[in-house]
Motif scaffolding. Structure first.
Motif, PDB file in Angstrom:
ATOM      1  N   VAL A 104       0.833  -1.200   0.000  1.00 18.26           N
ATOM      2  CA  VAL A 104       0.000   0.000   0.000  1.00 18.26           C
ATOM      3  C   VAL A 104       0.872   1.256   0.000  1.00 18.26           C
ATOM      4  O   VAL A 104       1.764   1.398   0.834  1.00 18.26           O
ATOM      5  CB  VAL A 104      -0.926   0.013   1.243  1.00 18.26           C
ATOM      6  CG1 VAL A 104      -1.794   1.257   1.269  1.00 18.26           C
ATOM      7  CG2 VAL A 104      -1.775  -1.253   1.283  1.00 18.26           C
ATOM      8  N   LYS A 105       0.568   2.149  -0.957  1.00 18.56           N
ATOM      9  CA  LYS A 105       1.239   3.456  -1.017  1.00 18.56           C
ATOM     10  C   LYS A 105       0.201   4.527  -0.737  1.00 18.56           C
ATOM     11  O   LYS A 105      -0.762   4.682  -1.480  1.00 18.56           O
ATOM     12  CB  LYS A 105       1.875   3.667  -2.390  1.00 18.56           C
ATOM     13  CG  LYS A 105       3.112   2.810  -2.596  1.00 18.56           C
ATOM     14  CD  LYS A 105       3.654   2.914  -3.984  1.00 18.56           C
ATOM     15  CE  LYS A 105       4.277   4.250  -4.244  1.00 18.56           C
ATOM     16  NZ  LYS A 105       4.938   4.279  -5.579  1.00 18.56           N
ATOM     17  N   ARG A 106       0.415   5.232   0.375  1.00 13.82           N
ATOM     18  CA  ARG A 106      -0.482   6.319   0.769  1.00 13.82           C
ATOM     19  C   ARG A 106      -0.031   7.615   0.112  1.00 13.82           C
ATOM     20  O   ARG A 106       1.155   7.904   0.017  1.00 13.82           O
ATOM     21  CB  ARG A 106      -0.471   6.477   2.283  1.00 13.82           C
ATOM     22  CG  ARG A 106      -1.051   5.272   2.991  1.00 13.82           C
ATOM     23  CD  ARG A 106      -0.958   5.368   4.501  1.00 13.82           C
ATOM     24  NE  ARG A 106      -1.042   6.727   4.987  1.00 13.82           N
ATOM     25  CZ  ARG A 106      -0.279   7.205   5.975  1.00 13.82           C
ATOM     26  NH1 ARG A 106       0.602   6.456   6.584  1.00 13.82           N
ATOM     27  NH2 ARG A 106      -0.419   8.451   6.374  1.00 13.82           N
ATOM     28  N   ARG A 107      -0.993   8.405  -0.295  1.00 16.37           N
ATOM     29  CA  ARG A 107      -0.729   9.675  -0.970  1.00 16.37           C
ATOM     30  C   ARG A 107      -0.518  10.786   0.064  1.00 16.37           C
ATOM     31  O   ARG A 107      -0.965  10.704   1.190  1.00 16.37           O
ATOM     32  CB  ARG A 107      -1.924  10.013  -1.858  1.00 16.37           C
ATOM     33  CG  ARG A 107      -1.707  11.202  -2.750  1.00 16.37           C
ATOM     34  CD  ARG A 107      -2.830  11.344  -3.743  1.00 16.37           C
ATOM     35  NE  ARG A 107      -2.822  10.312  -4.761  1.00 16.37           N
ATOM     36  CZ  ARG A 107      -2.051  10.302  -5.845  1.00 16.37           C
ATOM     37  NH1 ARG A 107      -1.192  11.279  -6.044  1.00 16.37           N
ATOM     38  NH2 ARG A 107      -2.134   9.327  -6.724  1.00 16.37           N
ATOM     39  N   ARG A 108       0.163  11.825  -0.372  1.00 14.96           N
ATOM     40  CA  ARG A 108       0.286  13.034   0.444  1.00 14.96           C
ATOM     41  C   ARG A 108       0.074  14.241  -0.471  1.00 14.96           C
ATOM     42  O   ARG A 108       0.265  14.162  -1.681  1.00 14.96           O
ATOM     43  CB  ARG A 108       1.617  13.091   1.166  1.00 14.96           C
ATOM     44  CG  ARG A 108       2.803  13.122   0.254  1.00 14.96           C
ATOM     45  CD  ARG A 108       4.099  13.139   1.035  1.00 14.96           C
ATOM     46  NE  ARG A 108       5.197  13.017   0.102  1.00 14.96           N
ATOM     47  CZ  ARG A 108       6.273  12.304   0.308  1.00 14.96           C
ATOM     48  NH1 ARG A 108       6.430  11.654   1.428  1.00 14.96           N
ATOM     49  NH2 ARG A 108       7.217  12.251  -0.598  1.00 14.96           N
ATOM     50  N   TRP A 109      -0.358  15.339   0.143  1.00 20.32           N
ATOM     51  CA  TRP A 109      -0.611  16.578  -0.573  1.00 20.32           C
ATOM     52  C   TRP A 109       0.157  17.689   0.115  1.00 20.32           C
ATOM     53  O   TRP A 109       0.478  17.601   1.296  1.00 20.32           O
ATOM     54  CB  TRP A 109      -2.102  16.923  -0.547  1.00 20.32           C
ATOM     55  CG  TRP A 109      -2.956  15.960  -1.302  1.00 20.32           C
ATOM     56  CD1 TRP A 109      -3.329  16.049  -2.612  1.00 20.32           C
ATOM     57  CD2 TRP A 109      -3.554  14.772  -0.812  1.00 20.32           C
ATOM     58  NE1 TRP A 109      -4.120  14.973  -2.953  1.00 20.32           N
ATOM     59  CE2 TRP A 109      -4.275  14.173  -1.862  1.00 20.32           C
ATOM     60  CE3 TRP A 109      -3.557  14.123   0.427  1.00 20.32           C
ATOM     61  CZ2 TRP A 109      -4.980  12.988  -1.722  1.00 20.32           C
ATOM     62  CZ3 TRP A 109      -4.252  12.939   0.564  1.00 20.32           C
ATOM     63  CH2 TRP A 109      -4.956  12.386  -0.496  1.00 20.32           C
ATOM     64  N   LEU A 110       0.420  18.744  -0.629  1.00 18.89           N
ATOM     65  CA  LEU A 110       1.101  19.917  -0.097  1.00 18.89           C
ATOM     66  C   LEU A 110       0.116  21.077  -0.111  1.00 18.89           C
ATOM     67  O   LEU A 110      -0.520  21.355  -1.132  1.00 18.89           O
ATOM     68  CB  LEU A 110       2.324  20.260  -0.954  1.00 18.89           C
ATOM     69  CG  LEU A 110       3.175  21.443  -0.499  1.00 18.89           C
ATOM     70  CD1 LEU A 110       3.849  21.128   0.843  1.00 18.89           C
ATOM     71  CD2 LEU A 110       4.217  21.787  -1.544  1.00 18.89           C
ATOM     72  N   ASP A 111      -0.031  21.740   1.047  1.00 23.06           N
ATOM     73  CA  ASP A 111      -0.877  22.937   1.142  1.00 23.06           C
ATOM     74  C   ASP A 111      -0.094  24.086   0.508  1.00 23.06           C
ATOM     75  O   ASP A 111       0.993  24.426   0.969  1.00 23.06           O
ATOM     76  CB  ASP A 111      -1.194  23.227   2.620  1.00 23.06           C
ATOM     77  CG  ASP A 111      -2.148  24.389   2.804  1.00 23.06           C
ATOM     78  OD1 ASP A 111      -1.937  25.441   2.158  1.00 23.06           O
ATOM     79  OD2 ASP A 111      -3.096  24.241   3.585  1.00 23.06           O
ATOM     80  N   LYS A 112      -0.641  24.672  -0.551  1.00 19.73           N
ATOM     81  CA  LYS A 112       0.069  25.728  -1.283  1.00 19.73           C
ATOM     82  C   LYS A 112       0.268  26.979  -0.442  1.00 19.73           C
ATOM     83  O   LYS A 112       1.213  27.721  -0.664  1.00 19.73           O
ATOM     84  CB  LYS A 112      -0.683  26.068  -2.567  1.00 19.73           C
ATOM     85  CG  LYS A 112      -0.539  25.013  -3.633  1.00 19.73           C
ATOM     86  CD  LYS A 112      -1.230  25.416  -4.918  1.00 19.73           C
ATOM     87  CE  LYS A 112      -0.376  26.447  -5.623  1.00 19.73           C
ATOM     88  NZ  LYS A 112      -0.863  26.732  -6.986  1.00 19.73           N
ATOM     89  N   THR A 113      -0.599  27.204   0.530  1.00 25.32           N
ATOM     90  CA  THR A 113      -0.501  28.413   1.351  1.00 25.32           C
ATOM     91  C   THR A 113       0.493  28.244   2.489  1.00 25.32           C
ATOM     92  O   THR A 113       1.399  29.061   2.670  1.00 25.32           O
ATOM     93  CB  THR A 113      -1.886  28.782   1.927  1.00 25.32           C
ATOM     94  OG1 THR A 113      -2.808  28.893   0.847  1.00 25.32           O
ATOM     95  CG2 THR A 113      -1.835  30.096   2.684  1.00 25.32           C
ATOM     96  N   THR A 114       0.349  27.183   3.256  1.00 26.07           N
ATOM     97  CA  THR A 114       1.175  26.997   4.459  1.00 26.07           C
ATOM     98  C   THR A 114       2.419  26.143   4.211  1.00 26.07           C
ATOM     99  O   THR A 114       3.274  26.048   5.075  1.00 26.07           O
ATOM    100  CB  THR A 114       0.358  26.317   5.572  1.00 26.07           C
ATOM    101  OG1 THR A 114       0.024  24.985   5.145  1.00 26.07           O
ATOM    102  CG2 THR A 114      -0.891  27.114   5.911  1.00 26.07           C
ATOM    103  N   ARG A 115       2.476  25.466   3.047  1.00 30.52           N
ATOM    104  CA  ARG A 115       3.580  24.536   2.700  1.00 30.52           C
ATOM    105  C   ARG A 115       3.586  23.302   3.616  1.00 30.52           C
ATOM    106  O   ARG A 115       4.556  22.571   3.693  1.00 30.52           O
ATOM    107  CB  ARG A 115       4.951  25.210   2.724  1.00 30.52           C
ATOM    108  CG  ARG A 115       5.067  26.497   1.952  1.00 30.52           C
ATOM    109  CD  ARG A 115       4.811  26.387   0.485  1.00 30.52           C
ATOM    110  NE  ARG A 115       5.855  25.619  -0.192  1.00 30.52           N
ATOM    111  CZ  ARG A 115       5.752  25.172  -1.437  1.00 30.52           C
ATOM    112  NH1 ARG A 115       4.686  25.408  -2.130  1.00 30.52           N
ATOM    113  NH2 ARG A 115       6.714  24.495  -1.970  1.00 30.52           N
ATOM    114  N   GLU A 116       2.476  23.071   4.315  1.00 37.48           N
ATOM    115  CA  GLU A 116       2.339  21.925   5.211  1.00 37.48           C
ATOM    116  C   GLU A 116       1.950  20.680   4.410  1.00 37.48           C
ATOM    117  O   GLU A 116       1.152  20.751   3.478  1.00 37.48           O
ATOM    118  CB  GLU A 116       1.244  22.226   6.241  1.00 37.48           C
ATOM    119  CG  GLU A 116       0.932  21.095   7.181  1.00 37.48           C
ATOM    120  CD  GLU A 116      -0.282  21.399   8.064  1.00 37.48           C
ATOM    121  OE1 GLU A 116      -0.580  20.561   8.913  1.00 37.48           O
ATOM    122  OE2 GLU A 116      -0.929  22.455   7.886  1.00 37.48           O
TER     123      GLU A 116
END
Length: 118
Positions: free
Chosen positions: A77-89
């Protein structure tokens, strides 16, 4: 017709995998089946108000699941991640995929625990 297949697969595999992941590859090696999944690129509902961009995947984890038709089954299983464009979190879903202290699905670990009581 496809709905019948989806409902059948939900009876065999953990439902969260069928609903939130794509099956990208299957490999059969002797009496062992390896099923490879990647999380769908669907932003978590709790982060809908944020501006997120897909930012790759976490390292793959391998989980042992119920045997099928005499074969050992391993879920990769490969879990996805996202980047918040505003906070860079970095943002990710809080999946509870693995039973604590094991590399088994929680359903399979519960099943093994139950049969060991008898």
């Amino acid at each position: 017709m496809m709905d019948n297949y989806i409902e059948f697969v939900k009876m065999i595999l953990p439902e969260f995998l069928v609903e939130h992941f794509n099956l990208i590859k299957t490999v059969k090696q002797g009496e062992t089946m390896h099923l490879y999944f990647e999380e769908l690129n669907v932003v978590p509902s709790e982060a809908k108000d944020r501006i997120l961009i897909a930012h790759g995947f976490h390292n793959e984890i391998t989980i042992q699941d119920f045997p099928l038709r005499g074969n050992s089954v391993y879920l990769h299983v490969k879990r996805r991640r996202w980047l918040d464009k505003t906070t860079r979190e970095l943002v990710q879903r809080d999946w509870n995929l693995v039973a604590k202290g094991t590399r088994l699905t929680t359903e399979f670990a519960s099943f093994l625990k139950e049969i060991n009581r008898y």
